[in-house]
Structure formats: C-alpha cells, structure tokens
Scaffold this motif. Structure first.
Motif, short mmCIF file in Angstrom:
data_model
loop_
_atom_site.label_atom_id
_atom_site.label_comp_id
_atom_site.label_asym_id
_atom_site.label_seq_id
_atom_site.Cartn_x
_atom_site.Cartn_y
_atom_site.Cartn_z
N ARG A 173 -47.04 70.04 48.82
CA ARG A 173 -46.86 71.07 49.86
C ARG A 173 -47.08 72.45 49.28
O ARG A 173 -46.62 72.77 48.20
N ASN A 174 -47.83 73.27 50.00
CA ASN A 174 -48.19 74.64 49.65
C ASN A 174 -49.16 74.73 48.48
O ASN A 174 -49.44 75.81 47.99
N VAL A 175 -49.65 73.58 48.00
CA VAL A 175 -50.63 73.56 46.90
C VAL A 175 -51.91 72.90 47.37
O VAL A 175 -53.00 73.44 47.21
N GLY A 176 -51.80 71.71 47.96
CA GLY A 176 -52.97 70.97 48.43
C GLY A 176 -52.97 69.55 47.90
O GLY A 176 -51.94 69.02 47.48
N ILE A 177 -54.14 68.94 47.94
CA ILE A 177 -54.31 67.56 47.47
C ILE A 177 -54.65 67.61 45.98
O ILE A 177 -55.56 68.32 45.56
N VAL A 178 -53.92 66.84 45.19
CA VAL A 178 -54.06 66.86 43.74
C VAL A 178 -54.33 65.44 43.26
O VAL A 178 -53.77 64.47 43.80
N GLU A 179 -55.18 65.30 42.25
CA GLU A 179 -55.46 63.99 41.65
C GLU A 179 -54.45 63.69 40.55
O GLU A 179 -54.08 64.59 39.79
N MET A 180 -54.02 62.42 40.50
CA MET A 180 -53.07 61.98 39.47
C MET A 180 -53.45 60.57 39.03
O MET A 180 -54.06 59.83 39.79
N PRO A 181 -53.02 60.19 37.82
CA PRO A 181 -53.20 58.79 37.39
C PRO A 181 -52.39 57.87 38.30
O PRO A 181 -51.40 58.30 38.90
N VAL A 182 -52.80 56.62 38.38
CA VAL A 182 -52.10 55.66 39.23
C VAL A 182 -51.71 54.41 38.44
O VAL A 182 -52.23 54.15 37.37
N ALA A 183 -50.78 53.68 39.03
CA ALA A 183 -50.30 52.43 38.44
C ALA A 183 -50.12 51.42 39.56
O ALA A 183 -50.26 51.75 40.75
N LYS A 184 -49.78 50.20 39.19
CA LYS A 184 -49.44 49.16 40.15
C LYS A 184 -48.30 48.35 39.55
O LYS A 184 -47.99 48.49 38.37
N GLY A 185 -47.67 47.53 40.37
CA GLY A 185 -46.61 46.69 39.84
C GLY A 185 -45.80 46.02 40.92
O GLY A 185 -46.05 46.23 42.12
N PRO A 186 -44.81 45.22 40.51
CA PRO A 186 -43.98 44.51 41.48
C PRO A 186 -43.03 45.46 42.20
O PRO A 186 -42.41 46.32 41.56
N VAL A 187 -42.92 45.30 43.51
CA VAL A 187 -42.02 46.14 44.30
C VAL A 187 -40.59 45.68 44.05
O VAL A 187 -40.28 44.50 44.17
N ALA A 188 -39.72 46.64 43.72
CA ALA A 188 -38.33 46.31 43.40
C ALA A 188 -37.34 46.86 44.43
O ALA A 188 -36.27 46.30 44.59
N LEU A 189 -37.69 47.96 45.12
CA LEU A 189 -36.75 48.60 46.02
C LEU A 189 -37.50 49.51 46.98
O LEU A 189 -38.50 50.12 46.60
N VAL A 190 -36.98 49.60 48.21
CA VAL A 190 -37.46 50.57 49.19
C VAL A 190 -36.34 51.56 49.42
O VAL A 190 -35.21 51.17 49.75
N LEU A 191 -36.62 52.85 49.23
CA LEU A 191 -35.69 53.90 49.62
C LEU A 191 -36.13 54.39 50.99
O LEU A 191 -37.27 54.84 51.16
N SER A 192 -35.26 54.29 51.98
CA SER A 192 -35.55 54.71 53.33
C SER A 192 -34.91 56.07 53.55
O SER A 192 -33.69 56.18 53.69
N LEU A 193 -35.73 57.12 53.56
CA LEU A 193 -35.20 58.48 53.64
C LEU A 193 -34.54 58.71 55.00
O LEU A 193 -35.14 58.51 56.04
N ASP A 194 -33.27 59.11 54.94
CA ASP A 194 -32.46 59.29 56.14
C ASP A 194 -31.37 60.32 55.83
O ASP A 194 -30.49 60.03 55.02
#
Length: 148
Positions: free
Chosen positions: A73-94
């Motif tokens: 936010r307020n900067v734009g779209i930025v490139e970053m390295p990526v990873a993959k892996g097994p899903v362990a948890l979902v945080l549901s923002l509330d």
C-alpha cells in the motif's frame, strides 16, 4: 489433479510450513504478510494462492498469474522471491476475533482438514502473534521421507 486458486488469500512460508491469511480486500492480509516476511517468511502468493493435494496434504504454491508479486500500500506492486509448502494454518482476519480462542475450528480445503483461527488484524505485534499461532495451532511439518 490441477491446482485450485484461492482468492482473497495471501500465503507465506514460515519454517517449512505455509500460513494462509484470509480476509476481504483491505483487511490487512498483505500488511501481515510483509511483517512476517520482514521476520524471515517467504511469500507464497498475495491475494491469491494455488493449492493442490499431494500425498494427502494440502500444498500451497504461487498462483500462476501473479507469482512473485505483492501489493504494498502506497508503494505499488513489488517483486519478491516465492516459496511453496504444506498448508499448516489459516488465519481468518476478523476485528471481532475472540481475545482467547477456546478451540480452533478446521475447514476442509480440497478434502484436507486445515485449522482456521480467527485473528485480529492491525496491531503492532501481529507478526509475532501470527508466528505463535502457527507454532501452537498449525499442523506439523511432514515427517522425514514424506513428500510435501
């Protein structure tokens, strides 16, 4: 089986496991992901994450159309390295998430049960709280020799 793309979900890899962060637009998914990346996590996907089942585990990978891109936010779209892996948890923002969870629900995603924790967004120590949530409520890493 082909990958399914989850929308309105941001993912980061932390300690070999993937933490998914879900919420409506503007809820703070990318902000929490950036705070975690600052603490050593690696981006999986911003506002979309591809998931598939491998060897009975849900595995998250970067989404095909936006892999390696995150909106700051307020900067734009930025490139970053990526990873993959097994899903362990979902945080549901509330914002109304209970202060002390009495139990953690699970949700079936592609036939795999994943813990889901309501999580209040936006305070100064949210990355520390997210790391502790993963440590306490997340699924364990695959055992040596298991594929992820």
């Amino acid at each position: 089986m082909s990958d399914r793309v989850l929308a309105n979900v941001t993912g980061v890899a932390l300690g070999g496991r993937v933490l998914l962060i879900e919420g409506p637009p503007g809820a703070g998914k990318s902000s929490l992901a950036l705070a975690l990346i600052d603490r050593g996590a690696v981006l999986v996907g911003d506002d979309a994450v591809a998931v598939t089942v491998r060897d009975g585990r849900l595995v998250a990978t970067p989404p095909p159309n936006t892999a390696g891109l995150i909106e700051i936010r307020n900067v734009g779209i930025v490139e970053m390295p990526v990873a993959k892996g097994p899903v362990a948890l979902v945080l549901s923002l509330d914002p109304a998430a209970p202060r002390f969870p009495m139990e953690v629900a699970t949700r079936e995603i592609e036939g795999c049960a994943v813990p889901v924790l309501p999580f209040a967004p936006g305070d100064a120590i949210q990355a520390l709280r997210a790391e502790q949530a993963l440590a306490v409520h997340g699924l364990p890493l695959p055992k040596p020799g298991e594929k992820a």
